[in-house]
Scaffold this motif. Sequence first.
Motif, short mmCIF file in Angstrom:
data_model
loop_
_atom_site.label_atom_id
_atom_site.label_comp_id
_atom_site.label_asym_id
_atom_site.label_seq_id
_atom_site.Cartn_x
_atom_site.Cartn_y
_atom_site.Cartn_z
N LYS A 149 48.34 42.13 53.66
CA LYS A 149 48.85 42.78 54.86
C LYS A 149 49.93 43.79 54.44
N ALA A 150 49.76 45.05 54.88
CA ALA A 150 50.76 46.07 54.52
C ALA A 150 50.80 47.14 55.61
N SER A 151 52.01 47.59 55.91
CA SER A 151 52.19 48.65 56.91
C SER A 151 52.88 49.83 56.26
N PHE A 152 52.60 51.04 56.79
CA PHE A 152 53.12 52.27 56.20
C PHE A 152 53.55 53.22 57.31
N LYS A 153 54.21 54.31 56.91
CA LYS A 153 54.62 55.35 57.83
C LYS A 153 54.31 56.71 57.22
N ASP A 154 53.78 57.59 58.05
CA ASP A 154 53.49 58.97 57.63
C ASP A 154 52.64 59.01 56.37
N ARG A 155 51.52 58.31 56.42
CA ARG A 155 50.59 58.33 55.30
C ARG A 155 49.20 58.65 55.84
N PRO A 156 48.49 59.63 55.28
CA PRO A 156 47.18 60.02 55.81
C PRO A 156 46.22 58.85 55.88
N ILE A 157 45.45 58.77 56.95
CA ILE A 157 44.52 57.67 57.13
C ILE A 157 43.46 57.69 56.03
N GLY A 158 43.14 58.89 55.52
CA GLY A 158 42.17 58.99 54.43
C GLY A 158 42.64 58.26 53.18
N VAL A 159 43.95 58.32 52.92
CA VAL A 159 44.50 57.61 51.77
C VAL A 159 44.41 56.11 51.99
N LEU A 160 44.69 55.66 53.22
CA LEU A 160 44.60 54.22 53.52
C LEU A 160 43.16 53.72 53.39
N GLN A 161 42.21 54.55 53.74
CA GLN A 161 40.81 54.15 53.59
C GLN A 161 40.48 53.90 52.12
N LYS A 162 40.92 54.81 51.26
CA LYS A 162 40.68 54.64 49.82
C LYS A 162 41.40 53.40 49.29
N LEU A 163 42.64 53.20 49.76
CA LEU A 163 43.42 52.05 49.31
C LEU A 163 42.77 50.74 49.75
N GLY A 164 42.29 50.69 50.99
CA GLY A 164 41.64 49.48 51.48
C GLY A 164 40.39 49.14 50.70
N ARG A 165 39.58 50.15 50.42
CA ARG A 165 38.34 49.91 49.65
C ARG A 165 38.67 49.48 48.22
N ALA A 166 39.69 50.14 47.64
CA ALA A 166 40.05 49.80 46.26
C ALA A 166 40.56 48.37 46.16
N ALA A 167 41.37 47.92 47.13
CA ALA A 167 41.89 46.56 47.13
C ALA A 167 40.77 45.54 47.31
N ALA A 168 39.80 45.84 48.18
CA ALA A 168 38.67 44.94 48.40
C ALA A 168 37.79 44.85 47.16
N THR A 169 37.74 45.91 46.39
CA THR A 169 36.96 45.91 45.14
C THR A 169 37.70 45.13 44.05
N ALA A 170 39.05 45.26 44.06
CA ALA A 170 39.85 44.63 43.01
C ALA A 170 39.83 43.09 43.10
N ARG A 171 39.61 42.56 44.29
CA ARG A 171 39.56 41.09 44.44
C ARG A 171 38.43 40.74 45.38
N GLU A 172 37.46 40.00 44.90
CA GLU A 172 36.22 39.76 45.64
C GLU A 172 36.43 38.92 46.89
N ASP A 173 37.46 38.04 46.90
CA ASP A 173 37.68 37.22 48.10
C ASP A 173 38.75 37.82 49.01
N ALA A 174 39.15 39.06 48.77
CA ALA A 174 40.25 39.66 49.52
C ALA A 174 39.85 40.05 50.93
N ILE A 175 40.81 39.94 51.84
CA ILE A 175 40.74 40.52 53.18
C ILE A 175 41.97 41.43 53.28
N VAL A 176 41.73 42.71 53.46
CA VAL A 176 42.79 43.71 53.38
C VAL A 176 43.03 44.30 54.77
N LEU A 177 44.27 44.17 55.26
CA LEU A 177 44.65 44.69 56.57
C LEU A 177 45.79 45.69 56.37
#
Length: 391
Positions: free
Chosen positions: A296-324
């Motif tokens: 779980k992580a929150s941010f301010k003034d960060r492009p949604i496109g960057v968050l999309q890449k970050l979410g996918r990368a975190a889900a790839t880095a750990r197979e049992d991860a749930i990324v919010l």
Amino acid sequence: MLKDRLYYKDPYRTTFKANVIREGVEDGRPFAVLENTLFYPTGGGQPHDTGKLNGIRVTDVEEKDGEILHYVEKPLNALVVSGKIDWTRRHDHMQQHTGQHILTAAFIETAGCATVSFHLGSESVSIDLDTEHLIDEQLEAAEKRANEIIRENRAIETRWVTEGELDRNRLRKEIAVDGEIRLVIIPDYDYNGCGGTHPYSTGEVGQLKILGMERVRKKTRIHFVCGNRILDQLEKKNRILKEAVGMLSVPEENTTEAIRRLLDTNRALEKQLAEAEGRLLEMEARSLVTTGPLVKASFKDRPIGVLQKLGRAAATAREDAIVLLTVRNGGKLQFVAARGSEAKVSMKQVAAAALEATGGKGGGSETFVQGGGDTSLTAEELLSVMASAIE
């Protein structure tokens, strides 16, 4: 009668006197109607004349219900006025409008393309040709033919005719007016109905230069200039070129090659930057999943496109991860939710809870969702809502 108007009787005349028929105010603008006038009203693609009446500036001229309204900066309060038009503006319009006639006829002759509309702007002129397909060679041929007609200094005739006297077989396009019909004729070249002001010969146009073309609603728009505007364009381009040469610190003749090298360098740097950002995101993603499968992580003034890449990368880095992930961008609160390959929770149920809380829009798949809306919720509060949806 139309043909008795002073701007038709002598388009080169600049001063006149006339009786004032009436004065009034329309939409807060004072105006005067005169017995006769040299001021050309906006019409047929040609803008109005400007100038002065009794020393008071004329800002606009329009024809309404057969009357010509001269809009002035303040009421004239006069029975008789002395008028003077801005000759520089009038002559410029005469050059550009005549150039349009010549170029339009040139495109018909060289490319078989008719003009469907015309616009005379403050810096350039444009015509819309009834075709989607035009190549550079056709532009060059039409420009060459137009300048031939200009250099030949052919006479330009204006003639008033009735409908019965009109030779429709020679018309470039159908005439939509009844009664008094005004023809502008370049002998053995162009025969066209027109209410604009024109010089007495094509040579007064000076020269014509096509600036470019673009596709507009299944038509081809041609931008061009004539006469003194060519010098204005040349001065403008020289000024830009001089500034570019100064910034590049190269001789003028090497400007193109210097810009090419600069663009190549820029593309290489952009590629390197994108690769570096990708590596940083991967490092951030691995850091996020070290605390456990629920991220779980929150941010301010960060492009949604960057968050999309970050979410996918975190889900790839750990197979049992749930990324919010949530982010506040101005008045908009957005979210991303992703899961690893071994996690069983549907991200669609997370999206449903988040969209209900934000009143926004979004969507995605079982493994990845995104969305957001305008809401007063904080990014942390939205994270709690999303986490509750998977408990």
